[in-house]
Design a protein around this motif. Structure first.
Motif, PDB file in Angstrom:
ATOM      1  N   HIS A 144     -25.654  -0.625  10.599  1.00 20.54           N
ATOM      2  CA  HIS A 144     -25.140  -1.224   9.029  1.00 20.54           C
ATOM      3  C   HIS A 144     -25.537  -0.384   7.610  1.00 20.54           C
ATOM      4  O   HIS A 144     -27.297  -0.636   8.148  1.00 20.54           O
ATOM      5  CB  HIS A 144     -25.921  -3.115   9.537  1.00 20.54           C
ATOM      6  CG  HIS A 144     -25.828  -3.483   7.168  1.00 20.54           C
ATOM      7  ND1 HIS A 144     -26.931  -4.624   6.702  1.00 20.54           N
ATOM      8  CD2 HIS A 144     -24.747  -3.555   6.412  1.00 20.54           C
ATOM      9  CE1 HIS A 144     -26.861  -4.415   5.508  1.00 20.54           C
ATOM     10  NE2 HIS A 144     -25.194  -4.383   5.489  1.00 20.54           N
ATOM     11  N   GLN A 171     -22.058  -6.481  -0.767  1.00 15.24           N
ATOM     12  CA  GLN A 171     -22.537  -6.020   0.453  1.00 15.24           C
ATOM     13  C   GLN A 171     -23.877  -6.766   1.504  1.00 15.24           C
ATOM     14  O   GLN A 171     -24.310  -6.669   2.129  1.00 15.24           O
ATOM     15  CB  GLN A 171     -23.689  -5.282   0.415  1.00 15.24           C
ATOM     16  CG  GLN A 171     -22.856  -3.768  -0.579  1.00 15.24           C
ATOM     17  CD  GLN A 171     -23.394  -2.593  -1.117  1.00 15.24           C
ATOM     18  OE1 GLN A 171     -24.838  -2.753  -1.300  1.00 15.24           O
ATOM     19  NE2 GLN A 171     -23.246  -1.261  -0.854  1.00 15.24           N
ATOM     20  N   GLN A 172     -23.880  -8.060   0.205  1.00 12.92           N
ATOM     21  CA  GLN A 172     -25.039  -8.971   0.884  1.00 12.92           C
ATOM     22  C   GLN A 172     -25.000  -9.876   1.884  1.00 12.92           C
ATOM     23  O   GLN A 172     -23.559 -10.956   1.973  1.00 12.92           O
ATOM     24  CB  GLN A 172     -25.808 -10.407  -0.015  1.00 12.92           C
ATOM     25  CG  GLN A 172     -26.330  -8.468  -1.111  1.00 12.92           C
ATOM     26  CD  GLN A 172     -27.774  -9.398  -2.069  1.00 12.92           C
ATOM     27  OE1 GLN A 172     -27.196 -10.377  -2.469  1.00 12.92           O
ATOM     28  NE2 GLN A 172     -27.587  -8.914  -3.128  1.00 12.92           N
ATOM     29  N   ASP A 177     -20.954   0.530   8.895  1.00 10.01           N
ATOM     30  CA  ASP A 177     -20.746   0.288   7.604  1.00 10.01           C
ATOM     31  C   ASP A 177     -21.497  -0.219   6.496  1.00 10.01           C
ATOM     32  O   ASP A 177     -22.562  -1.056   6.754  1.00 10.01           O
ATOM     33  CB  ASP A 177     -19.296  -1.109   7.864  1.00 10.01           C
ATOM     34  CG  ASP A 177     -18.461  -1.570   6.549  1.00 10.01           C
ATOM     35  OD1 ASP A 177     -18.522  -2.079   5.759  1.00 10.01           O
ATOM     36  OD2 ASP A 177     -17.257  -1.270   7.002  1.00 10.01           O
ATOM     37  N   ASP A 178     -20.617  -0.732   4.909  1.00 11.76           N
ATOM     38  CA  ASP A 178     -22.516  -1.043   4.308  1.00 11.76           C
ATOM     39  C   ASP A 178     -22.288  -2.728   3.508  1.00 11.76           C
ATOM     40  O   ASP A 178     -23.252  -3.075   3.423  1.00 11.76           O
ATOM     41  CB  ASP A 178     -21.767  -0.131   3.066  1.00 11.76           C
ATOM     42  CG  ASP A 178     -20.995  -0.511   1.896  1.00 11.76           C
ATOM     43  OD1 ASP A 178     -19.588  -0.558   2.775  1.00 11.76           O
ATOM     44  OD2 ASP A 178     -20.504  -0.034   0.453  1.00 11.76           O
ATOM     45  N   LYS A 179     -20.733  -2.973   4.227  1.00 13.89           N
ATOM     46  CA  LYS A 179     -21.097  -4.940   4.081  1.00 13.89           C
ATOM     47  C   LYS A 179     -21.565  -5.105   5.142  1.00 13.89           C
ATOM     48  O   LYS A 179     -20.343  -5.381   6.439  1.00 13.89           O
ATOM     49  CB  LYS A 179     -19.609  -4.696   3.160  1.00 13.89           C
ATOM     50  CG  LYS A 179     -19.597  -4.663   1.799  1.00 13.89           C
ATOM     51  CD  LYS A 179     -18.026  -4.995   1.254  1.00 13.89           C
ATOM     52  CE  LYS A 179     -17.685  -4.220   0.650  1.00 13.89           C
ATOM     53  NZ  LYS A 179     -18.033  -2.389  -0.224  1.00 13.89           N
ATOM     54  N   THR A 237     -29.047  -3.145  -3.048  1.00 12.76           N
ATOM     55  CA  THR A 237     -27.431  -4.069  -2.718  1.00 12.76           C
ATOM     56  C   THR A 237     -26.766  -4.877  -3.814  1.00 12.76           C
ATOM     57  O   THR A 237     -27.451  -5.397  -4.071  1.00 12.76           O
ATOM     58  CB  THR A 237     -27.741  -4.412  -0.760  1.00 12.76           C
ATOM     59  OG1 THR A 237     -28.357  -5.671  -1.537  1.00 12.76           O
ATOM     60  CG2 THR A 237     -27.991  -4.443   0.080  1.00 12.76           C
TER      61      THR A 237
END
Length: 123
Positions: A85, A97-98, A68-70, A93
């Motif tokens: 990640h 997403q951070q 996942d990107d989040k 980002t």
């Protein structure tokens, strides 16, 4: 697995990405790690829901790999799930997403980074 309160929007994103024919699950649970915890069985295995299998039958597996990107998607990730990640190339980002990652989740750059992590070097 995609998170969103507007199912039509999630389906549109899948269609635009050419992924509508890939088994998918739209969830209203933002912390997908918590969702995966619900799949864990007493013996440590996981039952993958029918929506995520090619033949629409539940699948018992010993380990899951979750990309996942989040960062918040990994919250509550259970033991037995390998978290990857995905960070955008260049490190840019979005605020969504951070965040902090749980222990054991590895950050990589883009899908090529995930492929290298999971399968070794690629060309």
């Amino acid at each position: 697995i995609t998170y969103g309160v507007e199912e039509a929007w999630q389906l549109t994103k899948l269609e635009l990405a050419g992924l509508l024919d890939v088994p998918h699950l739209i969830t209203h649970i933002e912390a997908k790690g918590e969702l995966l915890t619900g799949w864990k069985q007493a013996d440590g295995s996981f039952i993958v829901p029918p929506a995520l299998t090619a033949d629409f039958t539940p699948l018992r597996v010993q380990q899951l790999i979750f990309l996942d990107d989040k960062a918040k998607s990994f919250r509550g990730i259970p033991e037995g799930v390998r978290g990857v990640h995905i960070v955008a190339p260049g490190g840019n980002t979005l605020p969504a997403q951070q965040g902090d990652l749980p222990a054991g989740v590895t950050s990589v750059t883009g899908i090529p980074g995930a492929i290298e992590l999971l399968f070794g070097a690629h060309k």
